[in-house]
Scaffold this motif. Sequence first.
Motif, PDB file in Angstrom:
ATOM      1  N   TYR A  99       0.875  -1.169   0.000  1.00  0.00           N
ATOM      2  CA  TYR A  99       0.000   0.000   0.000  1.00  0.00           C
ATOM      3  C   TYR A  99       0.916   1.223   0.000  1.00  0.00           C
ATOM      4  O   TYR A  99       1.910   1.268   0.736  1.00  0.00           O
ATOM      5  N   THR A 100       0.581   2.199  -0.825  1.00  0.00           N
ATOM      6  CA  THR A 100       1.416   3.390  -0.964  1.00  0.00           C
ATOM      7  C   THR A 100       0.773   4.565  -0.230  1.00  0.00           C
ATOM      8  O   THR A 100      -0.438   4.762  -0.302  1.00  0.00           O
ATOM      9  N   THR A 101       1.628   5.328   0.470  1.00  0.00           N
ATOM     10  CA  THR A 101       1.139   6.492   1.210  1.00  0.00           C
ATOM     11  C   THR A 101       1.996   7.710   0.856  1.00  0.00           C
ATOM     12  O   THR A 101       2.897   7.635   0.020  1.00  0.00           O
ATOM     13  N   TYR A 102       1.721   8.828   1.508  1.00  0.00           N
ATOM     14  CA  TYR A 102       2.443  10.083   1.267  1.00  0.00           C
ATOM     15  C   TYR A 102       3.638  10.182   2.209  1.00  0.00           C
ATOM     16  O   TYR A 102       3.560   9.754   3.374  1.00  0.00           O
ATOM     17  N   VAL A 105       3.359  11.093   5.958  1.00  0.00           N
ATOM     18  CA  VAL A 105       2.661  10.141   6.831  1.00  0.00           C
ATOM     19  C   VAL A 105       3.658   9.212   7.523  1.00  0.00           C
ATOM     20  O   VAL A 105       3.374   8.656   8.587  1.00  0.00           O
ATOM     21  N   LEU A 115      -1.787   2.839   9.549  1.00  0.00           N
ATOM     22  CA  LEU A 115      -2.144   3.471   8.277  1.00  0.00           C
ATOM     23  C   LEU A 115      -3.663   3.454   8.107  1.00  0.00           C
ATOM     24  O   LEU A 115      -4.302   2.398   8.202  1.00  0.00           O
ATOM     25  N   GLY A 119      -5.111   7.825   3.997  1.00  0.00           N
ATOM     26  CA  GLY A 119      -3.696   8.016   3.699  1.00  0.00           C
ATOM     27  C   GLY A 119      -3.168   7.146   2.591  1.00  0.00           C
ATOM     28  O   GLY A 119      -1.985   7.206   2.268  1.00  0.00           O
ATOM     29  N   VAL A 120      -4.010   6.309   1.987  1.00  0.00           N
ATOM     30  CA  VAL A 120      -3.581   5.414   0.914  1.00  0.00           C
ATOM     31  C   VAL A 120      -3.681   6.135  -0.422  1.00  0.00           C
ATOM     32  O   VAL A 120      -4.720   6.731  -0.745  1.00  0.00           O
ATOM     33  N   ILE A 142       4.298  -1.201   3.306  1.00  0.00           N
ATOM     34  CA  ILE A 142       3.907   0.184   3.002  1.00  0.00           C
ATOM     35  C   ILE A 142       5.116   0.889   2.412  1.00  0.00           C
ATOM     36  O   ILE A 142       6.236   0.806   2.964  1.00  0.00           O
ATOM     37  N   THR A 144       6.158   4.699  -0.146  1.00  0.00           N
ATOM     38  CA  THR A 144       5.701   6.068  -0.409  1.00  0.00           C
ATOM     39  C   THR A 144       5.640   6.311  -1.904  1.00  0.00           C
ATOM     40  O   THR A 144       6.286   5.604  -2.693  1.00  0.00           O
ATOM     41  N   CYS A 172      -6.536   0.757   7.573  1.00  0.00           N
ATOM     42  CA  CYS A 172      -6.139  -0.052   6.425  1.00  0.00           C
ATOM     43  C   CYS A 172      -5.124  -1.113   6.849  1.00  0.00           C
ATOM     44  O   CYS A 172      -5.301  -2.286   6.567  1.00  0.00           O
ATOM     45  N   ALA A 219      -4.894  10.424   7.967  1.00  0.00           N
ATOM     46  CA  ALA A 219      -4.150   9.363   7.303  1.00  0.00           C
ATOM     47  C   ALA A 219      -3.649   8.318   8.272  1.00  0.00           C
ATOM     48  O   ALA A 219      -3.296   7.225   7.868  1.00  0.00           O
TER      49      ALA A 219
END
Length: 554
Positions: A99-102, A105, A115, A119-120, A142, A144, A172, A219
Motif C-alpha cells: 500500500y502506498t502512502t504520502y 505520513v 495506516l 492516507g492510501v 507500506i 511512499t 487499512c 491518514a
Amino acid sequence: MFIKPFKVKSNNQLKGTERKKLCEDVLISFPNLSDADVQALLPKKETISSMKIITHGGELCKLYCVAKVPMFFQLDQPNLQLFPTIFTLWQHPDLLYYYTTYPPVVSKLANGAHLMLPGVVLNGPTTIKSYGKLEKNTPVAINTDDNKAAVAVGVTSHSSEEMYMCGGRGKCVDVIHVIGDALCQLGKPPTRPQIDDKSDTPTVNEDSTSDIVEDLNTAAIDDDINDNKNDDINENNIVTTPPEINNLDPIKEMDKLLEYCFLKACKIFKKNDLPILSSSFFKNHLIAACPSDQIVDVKKSSFKKLSAFLAYMVSKGVINTTIIKGVESITQIQSSNPLIRELVINETAEPSKPVSSNTPVVSECFRVTADVLPILSKFGYEKGDVMKRVEIRKCFMDYVKKENLQDGKMMNINPQLAGTLRTKENVLSLTIEDGINKFIGKMTHTHEITVGNTTLLHTGKLEPIDITVTTRCNNKKVTLINNLETFGIKLDEFSKECQGIGASATITDVPGKKTPNVLVQGNQVLYVYKLLTEKYRINKNHIKGLEFAPKKKK
C-alpha cells in the motif's frame, strides 16, 4: 510493536541444520523467491543468529539476523507467520503486496500510528479493486509515492472488500514494524535505497500529494504505544478528496523551516562530535541554525515530536540513529546525501555582537595590608584595595627608581623597605625579583572571579571544585560536585547541563560540606570534568577528583 526498546531473552547462532530449516521456511512463506535468492539473503559465509525477544507490550517474538541485521521475524501467534523486515524488502521489493502512502505520513507511522484508508494513494476513483484482493490479517508492506522502498510492514485490518465498503474511512494496515524503530537499531542497518516505481503501485499527481498533508491526522490513527493524542481521528471530519489550498499553510511552512534548519545544522556539524544525543543536537545545533527572523518549533509542525521528525530524516537517508536505554542519539550524518549536498544556505552571516559570557574568569589578586600601605599610599592606594600583580610590580619599580635604589638587577634596601620586608640587619641588598616577591608576600592573597558582569572576591586559598564518587541506596554509584558556587557557577544551570548525558541530576546538601552539592546518578566524573574544562573554561588546576573516573578496560 517495536516502537519502544525490547528485551532480549536469548541470542543463539544457528547451526547447519537450523540454517537449512530456516531456508525451507523462507521458501514456503515466499514461493516467488528462488533458491539462489534465499542463499543471497541467508549467505553461508555470514553469521545467522536467532534472537528471542519480549517487546515493550509483553509480546514474544523471534528474530533472524544476518550479520546482526534483522532480516525476518516471527510472532508468537497460532499461525506463526514469517515476516520480512524492511531491509529484506529493500532487496526484494515484491515479496509482499504494497500500500502506498504520502511521505509526511511516515513520521506518523514511526510515532506509533496505523495506516488509515485516507492516507492510501489511489489511482483514480475508488473501486472494489482499489485495495487489492486480500483477506484480513494478510501481511503487507507500506511504501511512499516517491520511493518504492518499504517503510513499514504490517497486516491488513480488514479484507479488501471491507475496505472498499468502508467508504474511505477507518484503518487499512495494522503496522508491526516501521523504519526507525527498535528493530532498525540492531547492528548497522543499510540506508533506505531509492527504488523507482514501475507502475505496479498506483500513483497520484504531485498537486494532490502536497494537498493531502492538509490534515495528516486523517491518514493515521494513534497507537496506545506512544500515547500520542495528536494522531486521534474524528470519523465525521475525514475527507477523501483533499481541498485546494490558496493560502500558505503554517504547518507546511514549519515543516520546511524545520527541515532546512536540520539540514543546515548537519552540513556544518563536525563529524568528530558524533555520536550526539538527539536532544542536544536539536538544542545546540538545529535551533542555532534557524534564521534570526524566524522561530523553529517542532510542536507546530506536522511531526509534533522530535523522534518522529528524526525517523523521517532516517527514511530519507540523511542520518542514522540508535536508541540506548530509551535515549535516542544520532550516530551518523550522510554528508553525501543530495538533501545536504545541494542545500543552499539562504541567510548571510550577521556580524557577531559582543555577548557577556557566563564562563568564570579566575584572576590572582592581592589586598593592600598595613605592612605595604606606607609605600602603596604614595600611589593613591588605601588599605583593603585589591591589586593585580602587574599593578603591584609597577608601583614597586616606580618606588625603587624614585628612591634611587636600583643597581642593575639588584636593589639597595632603605629603612622603609627594611621595615616593610622585615629583612635582617645584615641584609643590605636584594635582587629586584626577590624584593617584589617579598613585598607581595606581605599582602593578602585574593582571587577575583568574574562571571558575565559580576565580580566575586575570594580571600585566602581558593578551594578547587571537588568531584567525588560515592554509593547510595542499593549500592548505586553517584557523582558529587562541590564548590561550584565559589567559581560563580549556578547550581541549577549546571545540574540541567549534567542531564544532557541522560542521567538525573539534583542539588543536595551533604553533611560536612558548607555549600550544596550537585548529585549526578552514576559515575560521571569524565563527563563533569569535560563539561567544566571545555564549556566553563575552568583551569584543570582548579578541579580535583579526576582519579575517581572509571578505569579503562584492557
